[in-house]
Design a protein around this motif. Structure first.
Motif, short mmCIF file in Angstrom:
data_model
loop_
_atom_site.label_atom_id
_atom_site.label_comp_id
_atom_site.label_asym_id
_atom_site.label_seq_id
_atom_site.Cartn_x
_atom_site.Cartn_y
_atom_site.Cartn_z
N VAL A 37 -24.53 -51.76 -25.39
CA VAL A 37 -23.47 -51.16 -26.20
C VAL A 37 -23.84 -51.22 -27.68
CG1 VAL A 37 -21.00 -51.20 -26.75
CG2 VAL A 37 -21.77 -51.85 -24.46
N ILE A 38 -24.44 -52.35 -28.10
CA ILE A 38 -24.89 -52.46 -29.49
C ILE A 38 -25.95 -51.39 -29.77
CG2 ILE A 38 -26.03 -53.94 -31.19
CD1 ILE A 38 -24.97 -56.36 -29.65
N ALA A 39 -26.90 -51.26 -28.85
CA ALA A 39 -27.99 -50.28 -29.04
C ALA A 39 -27.45 -48.86 -29.07
CB ALA A 39 -29.02 -50.44 -27.93
N VAL A 73 -42.00 -50.70 -19.63
CA VAL A 73 -41.67 -51.42 -20.86
C VAL A 73 -42.94 -52.09 -21.37
CG1 VAL A 73 -40.31 -53.28 -21.89
CG2 VAL A 73 -39.29 -51.81 -20.13
N THR A 74 -43.32 -51.74 -22.59
CA THR A 74 -44.51 -52.34 -23.20
C THR A 74 -44.15 -52.90 -24.56
OG1 THR A 74 -45.16 -50.23 -24.19
CG2 THR A 74 -46.05 -50.74 -22.00
N PHE A 75 -45.00 -53.84 -25.03
CA PHE A 75 -44.79 -54.46 -26.34
C PHE A 75 -46.08 -54.33 -27.15
CE2 PHE A 75 -42.22 -56.70 -23.17
CZ PHE A 75 -40.95 -56.49 -23.69
N PRO A 76 -45.97 -54.08 -28.45
CA PRO A 76 -47.18 -53.91 -29.27
C PRO A 76 -48.10 -55.14 -29.26
CG PRO A 76 -45.21 -53.19 -30.46
CD PRO A 76 -44.74 -53.88 -29.23
N HIS A 77 -47.49 -56.31 -29.06
CA HIS A 77 -48.26 -57.57 -29.02
C HIS A 77 -47.46 -58.56 -28.17
CE1 HIS A 77 -50.11 -61.34 -30.45
NE2 HIS A 77 -51.17 -60.59 -30.78
N PRO A 78 -48.11 -59.37 -27.37
CA PRO A 78 -47.38 -60.30 -26.48
C PRO A 78 -46.37 -61.18 -27.20
CG PRO A 78 -49.70 -60.25 -25.89
CD PRO A 78 -49.58 -59.45 -27.17
N LEU A 80 -44.43 -60.43 -29.45
CA LEU A 80 -43.24 -59.68 -29.88
C LEU A 80 -42.24 -59.45 -28.75
CD1 LEU A 80 -44.84 -57.01 -32.25
CD2 LEU A 80 -43.87 -59.24 -32.83
N GLU A 81 -42.56 -59.93 -27.54
CA GLU A 81 -41.63 -59.71 -26.42
C GLU A 81 -40.25 -60.30 -26.69
OE1 GLU A 81 -41.19 -60.49 -21.59
OE2 GLU A 81 -43.12 -60.80 -22.59
N PRO A 82 -40.13 -61.53 -27.22
CA PRO A 82 -38.78 -62.05 -27.50
C PRO A 82 -38.01 -61.21 -28.52
CG PRO A 82 -40.39 -63.81 -27.54
CD PRO A 82 -41.17 -62.53 -27.52
N VAL A 83 -38.74 -60.54 -29.42
CA VAL A 83 -38.10 -59.74 -30.46
C VAL A 83 -37.60 -58.41 -29.90
CG1 VAL A 83 -38.46 -58.56 -32.68
CG2 VAL A 83 -39.53 -60.79 -32.25
N LEU A 84 -38.36 -57.81 -28.97
CA LEU A 84 -38.09 -56.43 -28.54
C LEU A 84 -37.60 -56.29 -27.10
CD1 LEU A 84 -41.21 -54.69 -30.15
CD2 LEU A 84 -38.87 -54.77 -31.05
N LYS A 85 -37.49 -57.41 -26.35
CA LYS A 85 -37.15 -57.27 -24.94
C LYS A 85 -35.75 -56.71 -24.71
CE LYS A 85 -35.49 -62.02 -24.20
NZ LYS A 85 -35.65 -63.25 -23.39
N ASP A 86 -34.79 -57.03 -25.59
CA ASP A 86 -33.42 -56.54 -25.39
C ASP A 86 -33.33 -55.03 -25.56
OD1 ASP A 86 -32.43 -59.03 -24.82
OD2 ASP A 86 -31.75 -59.44 -26.87
N THR A 87 -34.32 -54.45 -26.28
CA THR A 87 -34.32 -52.99 -26.48
C THR A 87 -35.49 -52.34 -25.75
OG1 THR A 87 -35.47 -53.30 -28.60
CG2 THR A 87 -33.05 -53.07 -28.66
N TYR A 88 -36.01 -53.01 -24.72
CA TYR A 88 -37.05 -52.45 -23.84
C TYR A 88 -38.30 -52.05 -24.61
CZ TYR A 88 -32.81 -52.32 -21.08
OH TYR A 88 -31.64 -52.67 -20.45
N GLY A 89 -38.63 -52.83 -25.64
CA GLY A 89 -39.85 -52.59 -26.40
C GLY A 89 -39.71 -51.55 -27.50
N VAL A 90 -38.52 -50.96 -27.66
CA VAL A 90 -38.28 -49.95 -28.70
C VAL A 90 -37.72 -50.64 -29.94
CG1 VAL A 90 -37.05 -47.82 -29.29
CG2 VAL A 90 -37.79 -48.22 -26.92
N ILE A 91 -38.28 -50.30 -31.11
CA ILE A 91 -37.76 -50.86 -32.36
C ILE A 91 -36.51 -50.08 -32.76
CG2 ILE A 91 -38.26 -51.34 -34.79
CD1 ILE A 91 -41.23 -51.37 -34.07
N VAL A 92 -35.35 -50.69 -32.58
CA VAL A 92 -34.07 -50.02 -32.81
C VAL A 92 -33.41 -50.52 -34.10
CG1 VAL A 92 -31.73 -49.68 -31.88
CG2 VAL A 92 -33.72 -49.65 -30.34
N TYR A 93 -33.62 -51.81 -34.45
CA TYR A 93 -32.86 -52.41 -35.54
C TYR A 93 -33.76 -52.79 -36.72
CZ TYR A 93 -29.83 -53.16 -31.47
OH TYR A 93 -29.11 -52.99 -30.33
N GLN A 94 -33.18 -52.80 -37.91
CA GLN A 94 -33.88 -53.27 -39.10
C GLN A 94 -34.26 -54.74 -38.96
OE1 GLN A 94 -31.09 -52.43 -42.23
NE2 GLN A 94 -31.63 -50.26 -42.35
N GLU A 95 -33.40 -55.52 -38.32
CA GLU A 95 -33.69 -56.94 -38.13
C GLU A 95 -34.95 -57.14 -37.30
OE1 GLU A 95 -29.17 -56.79 -38.68
OE2 GLU A 95 -30.75 -55.54 -37.84
N GLN A 96 -35.23 -56.21 -36.36
CA GLN A 96 -36.45 -56.32 -35.55
C GLN A 96 -37.70 -56.10 -36.40
OE1 GLN A 96 -35.23 -53.43 -32.54
NE2 GLN A 96 -35.23 -55.05 -30.98
#
Length: 585
Positions: A37-39, A73-78, A80-96
């Motif tokens: 819902v946030i996304a 679902v992929t991550f640019p670097h292993p 970064l998974e904790p940072v991007l897992k909630d958005t399935y590897g997509v950079i959605v937020y400025q905080e990310q």
């Protein structure tokens, strides 16, 4: 249950999710957790929705495809998974963006915020500076320079679209709370939502339609039960008096105060005498009558058309009587019997005042409420349309063979065509549902004069699947009025004219018929007229027979003609009949 409601697109009245575009997005996304819902709030913006990535998809498409397993679902670097897992590897937020710089390049939060701002401003000199800092930090942590450069480019691309997550989260919380209320307290929620937009009649109309779609009962406004705002309980929404046009908060406050002090109002005279006439003047009371708020004063089994006509006729006397009573009271006088003589009563007037027609009643409701509450203009035609094989909007299925669809015109949008000329998109309603009919180019130009708000029209065209919104849509080729449809169906007009016992009876019936039919005559090209008559036979017995008028007396079977005949001979004695073989058009 709340996630199911959102995923089903049942989002009318839900904060932030009411637009058709947002509804369409969440129906595809099918949120299953609060992070979704946030996304959704962060993604529903021009950049994520419109900007194409290298593979032709948008950020929204990538998020949805990854959520539902259609894309890995992929991550640019292993790391970064904790940072991007909630958005399935997509950079959605400025905080990310800030977290990536912190985790991968060792930036402090202050430095990461400067990087975020530099990416947002897109100034080359600042970008060169922060890029060098980022690559240096990554190198210190063993990240290959090529990969670090690719990640920085990815951050730069998505930073232009990224949204502030803390902002999106606070909005999402309200979205989820309102969706939860709609899920578990449907009547109360819809009443509150209508009350919040009570002065916006167009919005109220939309919400009333939504309440009906939800299966909620909608009680008309009532001076003995309604409050200023809408109220809801037990699956029913009670119309608020404040939503009646021309009735403000002052008159309703005076009404509620009088009702609270002395109990329910008994009749119109009682109402006018107890409510401060300086606040509830004639215009206000008339609006309440037309809205149905005084239907509670019906007597002797009056139907809604009778009671409203009677109350409108009684209103001048009731107001005058209330005014006289107020003057008498102010002067400290009492009449011989301790009260002012009442105006002519309901029982005396009931047989005198002609009832409103259904059309007049509905037009009064539309004027007072902005919508039809106790009926719909198309209801008078539903049986006839059904006999002619025209499907309800709710029952339409794709078919490309010149299908017919009928409805009351809610609105129209006229847009310029790329090829020159104009296209028209007409929204119609038949009480079972609403649908948009598209008329392009010549089709619109040919029928432009017929398409007016409030008209009841029949559209002929192709019923096509609506891939975007689900359901079906109509590409119209031809527009017909009810009269045109009746002529096309080759029906006949049947009138029971009564008994013909003498030549005087014959002459009287002929005169009455001629007076009704003459304005609608359409010799040889109209609808045939058949008369059902009763006459005395040779042995004195009555016999019924039919008389078919000649082709010179064929007519246009308009509503005006039918109303004249029904007023002259009785509503049950006039009808249009269609041959069974011609019922399907």
């Amino acid at each position: 249950e709340t996630f199911e409601l959102i995923s089903a697109g049942d989002t009318a009245g839900v904060f932030q999710m009411e637009s058709s575009g947002f509804t369409e997005m969440v129906m595809k996304m099918k949120p299953s957790c609060f992070e979704d819902v946030i996304a959704a709030g962060a993604l529903y913006r021009p950049g994520p929705l419109d900007q194409k990535l290298e593979d032709g998809r948008t950020m929204v498409d990538v998020y949805i495809d990854r959520k539902h397993g259609r894309d890995k679902v992929t991550f640019p670097h292993p790391t970064l998974e904790p940072v991007l897992k909630d958005t399935y590897g997509v950079i959605v937020y400025q905080e990310q963006v800030m977290q990536i710089a912190q985790v991968l390049a060792g930036f402090s939060l202050g430095q990461a915020d400067l990087l975020r701002r530099a990416m947002g401003k897109k100034k080359p000199e600042e970008m060169a500076k922060v890029r060098a800092q980022f690559l240096a930090g990554c190198a210190e942590r063993g990240v290959a320079s090529g990969l670090a450069g690719d990640i920085f480019d990815l951050m730069e691309k998505f930073a232009g679209y990224a949204f502030n997550k803390s902002h999106s989260a606070t909005y999402a919380l309200i979205s989820f709370q309102t969706a939860w209320l709609k899920t578990h307290y449907r009547a109360e929620f819809m009443a509150a939502t209508m009350s919040a937009d009570m002065q916006n009649i167009d919005k109220v109309v939309t919400l009333v339609d939504e309440a009906r779609r939800m299966g909620l009962a909608l009680a008309p406004p009532c001076v003995n039960r309604s409050a200023f705002r809408f109220t809801g309980a037990s699956g029913q929404v009670m119309y608020g008096l404040g939503a009646v046009r021309g009735v403000g908060e002052g008159p309703v406050a005076a009404l509620v105060e009088a009702r609270t002090e002395s109990g329910p109002f008994l009749d119109l005279a009682d109402f006018c005498s107890r409510v401060d006439a300086r606040k509830a003047n004639r215009r206000v009371v008339e609006a309440l009558i037309r809205a149905g708020a005084l239907d509670v004063f019906a007597v002797d089994g009056e139907d809604v058309n009778h009671v409203r006509a009677r109350l409108l006729s009684e209103l001048p006397d009731a107001l005058q009587g209330a005014e006289q009573a107020a003057r008498t009271l102010a002067a400290g006088m009492t009449d011989l019997f301790g009260e002012v003589a009442p105006a002519q009563g309901a029982s005396a007037r009931r047989g005198v005042v002609a009832p409103l027609s259904t059309r007049e009643r509905l037009e009064g409701e539309k004027e007072a409420l902005g919508l039809f509450l106790t009926g719909h203009p198309i209801e008078a035609y539903l049986a006839e349309l059904g006999a002619l094989g025209i499907s309800r909007i709710a029952d339409l299925r794709p078919r490309r063979a010149g299908q017919l669809v009928a409805g009351w015109v809610v609105s129209q949008r006229i847009l310029a065509s790329r090829r020159g000329g104009e296209n028209c998109f007409v929204e119609i309603d038949d009480r079972s549902g609403r649908i948009e009919v598209a008329l392009f180019g010549d089709a619109f130009e040919t029928h432009r004069a017929l398409i007016t708000k409030g008209a009841i029209l029949i559209f002929e065209g192709d019923i096509q699947p609506d891939e975007a919104g689900g359901g079906v849509k109509v590409r119209g080729e031809r527009v017909l009025r009810i009269d045109d449809l009746r002529l096309r169906a080759r029906g006949e007009l049947r009138v029971e004219v009564g008994a013909l016992l003498t030549s005087a009876d014959h002459e009287a019936i002929t005169t009455r018929l001629r007076r009704c039919l003459e304005p609608a005559r359409r010799p040889h090209t109209g609808c045939a007229v058949n008369l059902l008559v009763r006459a005395r036979g040779a042995e004195g017995h009555f016999a019924e027979g039919r008389v078919r008028l000649g082709p010179d007396w064929q007519v246009t079977p308009s509503d005006d003609l039918l109303e004249r005949l029904r007023a002259e001979f009785g509503s049950e004695r006039v009808r249009l009949a269609y041959a069974a073989s011609e019922a399907s058009l």
